[in-house]
Design a protein around this motif. Structure first.
Motif, PDB file in Angstrom:
ATOM      1  N   GLY A  85      60.667  10.383  34.721  1.00  0.00           N
ATOM      2  CA  GLY A  85      60.544   9.108  35.432  1.00  0.00           C
ATOM      3  C   GLY A  85      59.088   8.882  35.715  1.00  0.00           C
ATOM      4  N   PRO A  86      58.707   7.833  36.281  1.00  0.00           N
ATOM      5  CA  PRO A  86      59.492   6.724  36.804  1.00  0.00           C
ATOM      6  C   PRO A  86      59.920   5.752  35.708  1.00  0.00           C
ATOM      7  CG  PRO A  86      57.185   6.284  37.142  1.00  0.00           C
ATOM      8  CD  PRO A  86      57.282   7.658  36.512  1.00  0.00           C
ATOM      9  N   PHE A  87      60.648   4.739  36.105  1.00  0.00           N
ATOM     10  CA  PHE A  87      61.082   3.728  35.152  1.00  0.00           C
ATOM     11  C   PHE A  87      60.962   2.363  35.824  1.00  0.00           C
ATOM     12  CE2 PHE A  87      64.720   4.144  37.775  1.00  0.00           C
ATOM     13  CZ  PHE A  87      65.457   2.982  37.647  1.00  0.00           C
ATOM     14  N   ALA A  88      61.007   1.329  35.029  1.00  0.00           N
ATOM     15  CA  ALA A  88      60.958  -0.043  35.538  1.00  0.00           C
ATOM     16  C   ALA A  88      61.922  -0.884  34.713  1.00  0.00           C
ATOM     17  CB  ALA A  88      59.540  -0.592  35.423  1.00  0.00           C
ATOM     18  N   PHE A  89      62.356  -1.977  35.287  1.00  0.00           N
ATOM     19  CA  PHE A  89      63.241  -2.874  34.549  1.00  0.00           C
ATOM     20  C   PHE A  89      62.957  -4.311  34.976  1.00  0.00           C
ATOM     21  CE2 PHE A  89      65.534  -1.275  38.251  1.00  0.00           C
ATOM     22  CZ  PHE A  89      65.974  -2.446  38.876  1.00  0.00           C
ATOM     23  N   ARG A  90      63.375  -5.245  34.133  1.00  0.00           N
ATOM     24  CA  ARG A  90      63.190  -6.662  34.436  1.00  0.00           C
ATOM     25  C   ARG A  90      64.135  -7.081  35.561  1.00  0.00           C
ATOM     26  NH1 ARG A  90      60.689  -9.650  30.231  1.00  0.00           N
ATOM     27  NH2 ARG A  90      60.285  -8.365  28.402  1.00  0.00           N
ATOM     28  N   ARG A  91      63.668  -8.007  36.369  1.00  0.00           N
ATOM     29  CA  ARG A  91      64.471  -8.519  37.471  1.00  0.00           C
ATOM     30  C   ARG A  91      65.816  -9.070  36.975  1.00  0.00           C
ATOM     31  NH1 ARG A  91      61.799 -13.003  41.058  1.00  0.00           N
ATOM     32  NH2 ARG A  91      60.120 -11.598  40.558  1.00  0.00           N
ATOM     33  N   SER A  92      65.814  -9.625  35.776  1.00  0.00           N
ATOM     34  CA  SER A  92      67.053 -10.198  35.235  1.00  0.00           C
ATOM     35  C   SER A  92      68.127  -9.133  34.994  1.00  0.00           C
ATOM     36  CB  SER A  92      66.767 -10.937  33.929  1.00  0.00           C
ATOM     37  OG  SER A  92      66.256 -10.049  32.947  1.00  0.00           O
ATOM     38  N   LEU A  93      67.745  -7.857  34.979  1.00  0.00           N
ATOM     39  CA  LEU A  93      68.696  -6.762  34.770  1.00  0.00           C
ATOM     40  C   LEU A  93      69.107  -6.083  36.077  1.00  0.00           C
ATOM     41  CD1 LEU A  93      67.085  -5.105  31.629  1.00  0.00           C
ATOM     42  CD2 LEU A  93      68.940  -6.777  31.719  1.00  0.00           C
ATOM     43  N   LEU A  94      68.641  -6.601  37.195  1.00  0.00           N
ATOM     44  CA  LEU A  94      68.920  -5.988  38.494  1.00  0.00           C
ATOM     45  C   LEU A  94      70.408  -5.767  38.724  1.00  0.00           C
ATOM     46  CD1 LEU A  94      67.969  -5.014  41.288  1.00  0.00           C
ATOM     47  CD2 LEU A  94      68.073  -7.403  42.044  1.00  0.00           C
ATOM     48  N   ASN A  95      71.236  -6.699  38.267  1.00  0.00           N
ATOM     49  CA  ASN A  95      72.672  -6.565  38.504  1.00  0.00           C
ATOM     50  C   ASN A  95      73.240  -5.271  37.905  1.00  0.00           C
ATOM     51  OD1 ASN A  95      72.307  -7.798  35.850  1.00  0.00           O
ATOM     52  ND2 ASN A  95      74.536  -7.925  35.810  1.00  0.00           N
ATOM     53  N   LEU A  96      72.637  -4.768  36.823  1.00  0.00           N
ATOM     54  CA  LEU A  96      73.134  -3.526  36.227  1.00  0.00           C
ATOM     55  C   LEU A  96      72.998  -2.354  37.188  1.00  0.00           C
ATOM     56  CD1 LEU A  96      71.687  -3.823  32.611  1.00  0.00           C
ATOM     57  CD2 LEU A  96      73.968  -4.457  33.424  1.00  0.00           C
ATOM     58  N   TRP A  97      71.928  -2.351  37.972  1.00  0.00           N
ATOM     59  CA  TRP A  97      71.717  -1.283  38.956  1.00  0.00           C
ATOM     60  C   TRP A  97      72.505  -1.555  40.232  1.00  0.00           C
ATOM     61  CZ3 TRP A  97      68.500  -1.843  34.981  1.00  0.00           C
ATOM     62  CH2 TRP A  97      68.016  -0.667  34.388  1.00  0.00           C
ATOM     63  N   MET A  98      72.619  -2.800  40.623  1.00  0.00           N
ATOM     64  CA  MET A  98      73.324  -3.138  41.856  1.00  0.00           C
ATOM     65  C   MET A  98      74.840  -2.935  41.721  1.00  0.00           C
ATOM     66  SD  MET A  98      70.918  -3.824  43.941  1.00  0.00           S
ATOM     67  CE  MET A  98      71.815  -4.496  45.315  1.00  0.00           C
ATOM     68  N   GLU A  99      75.382  -3.150  40.541  1.00  0.00           N
ATOM     69  CA  GLU A  99      76.826  -3.045  40.344  1.00  0.00           C
ATOM     70  C   GLU A  99      77.286  -1.613  40.092  1.00  0.00           C
ATOM     71  OE1 GLU A  99      78.327  -5.788  37.418  1.00  0.00           O
ATOM     72  OE2 GLU A  99      77.095  -7.403  38.211  1.00  0.00           O
ATOM     73  N   TYR A 100      76.394  -0.741  39.640  1.00  0.00           N
ATOM     74  CA  TYR A 100      76.807   0.630  39.365  1.00  0.00           C
ATOM     75  C   TYR A 100      76.947   1.402  40.670  1.00  0.00           C
ATOM     76  CZ  TYR A 100      77.249   5.266  37.457  1.00  0.00           C
ATOM     77  OH  TYR A 100      77.723   6.513  37.160  1.00  0.00           O
ATOM     78  N   LYS A 101      78.020   2.129  40.818  1.00  0.00           N
ATOM     79  CA  LYS A 101      78.336   2.824  42.074  1.00  0.00           C
ATOM     80  C   LYS A 101      78.003   4.314  42.032  1.00  0.00           C
ATOM     81  CE  LYS A 101      79.937  -0.992  43.670  1.00  0.00           C
ATOM     82  NZ  LYS A 101      78.949  -1.892  44.187  1.00  0.00           N
ATOM     83  N   GLY A 102      76.967   4.691  41.323  1.00  0.00           N
ATOM     84  CA  GLY A 102      76.578   6.090  41.254  1.00  0.00           C
ATOM     85  C   GLY A 102      76.047   6.597  42.578  1.00  0.00           C
ATOM     86  N   THR A 103      75.996   7.913  42.702  1.00  0.00           N
ATOM     87  CA  THR A 103      75.579   8.514  43.971  1.00  0.00           C
ATOM     88  C   THR A 103      74.371   9.432  43.839  1.00  0.00           C
ATOM     89  OG1 THR A 103      77.119  10.344  43.627  1.00  0.00           O
ATOM     90  CG2 THR A 103      77.929   8.449  44.880  1.00  0.00           C
ATOM     91  N   SER A 104      73.867   9.605  42.642  1.00  0.00           N
ATOM     92  CA  SER A 104      72.755  10.532  42.441  1.00  0.00           C
ATOM     93  C   SER A 104      71.883   9.999  41.302  1.00  0.00           C
ATOM     94  CB  SER A 104      73.303  11.931  42.130  1.00  0.00           C
ATOM     95  OG  SER A 104      72.253  12.876  42.091  1.00  0.00           O
ATOM     96  N   TYR A 105      71.389  10.904  40.476  1.00  0.00           N
ATOM     97  CA  TYR A 105      70.535  10.497  39.359  1.00  0.00           C
ATOM     98  C   TYR A 105      71.263   9.556  38.403  1.00  0.00           C
ATOM     99  CZ  TYR A 105      67.447  14.243  40.874  1.00  0.00           C
ATOM    100  OH  TYR A 105      66.632  15.041  41.604  1.00  0.00           O
TER     101      TYR A 105
END
Length: 104
Positions: free
Chosen positions: A18-38
């Motif tokens: 890491g680190p990593f970055a992503f476009r704001r338009s892809l934010l929903n992919l991170w917000m919708e995933y319910k992971g708890t760790s890496y």
């Protein structure tokens, strides 16, 4: 605008760097995933690739492990357990998600 299709696959990405970055338009992919760790960082990257979004893993980063950091990590049971968890739990989750249904 429309993103180009990704030419990268699972084998092309160093999943433990890491680190990593992503476009704001892809934010929903991170917000919708319910992971708890890496997995909460990595599974959305796989989702982006599977949805055809451009993922750039070709940026070279010069990294040198600090000798003090290396000394602190070597032989440290907590650190060793962290790495084992990544290998035994995280990596199989990432590999499996290439086949599972998309959550988004």
């Amino acid at each position: 605008g429309e993103l180009e299709r990704s030419e990268y696959s699972c084998a092309d990405i160093d999943w433990h760097f890491g680190p990593f970055a992503f476009r704001r338009s892809l934010l929903n992919l991170w917000m919708e995933y319910k992971g708890t760790s890496y997995d909460a960082q990595l599974i959305p990257i796989v989702a982006a690739i599977r949805k055809g979004c451009q993922v750039n893993s070709s940026i070279e980063v010069t990294f040198g492990l600090d000798a003090i950091m290396k000394q602190q990590e070597q032989g440290d049971l907590n650190f060793i357990e962290k790495r084992l968890l990544q290998l035994n739990d995280l990596d199989p989750k990432v590999k499996q998600f290439w086949k599972d249904s998309l959550y988004c």
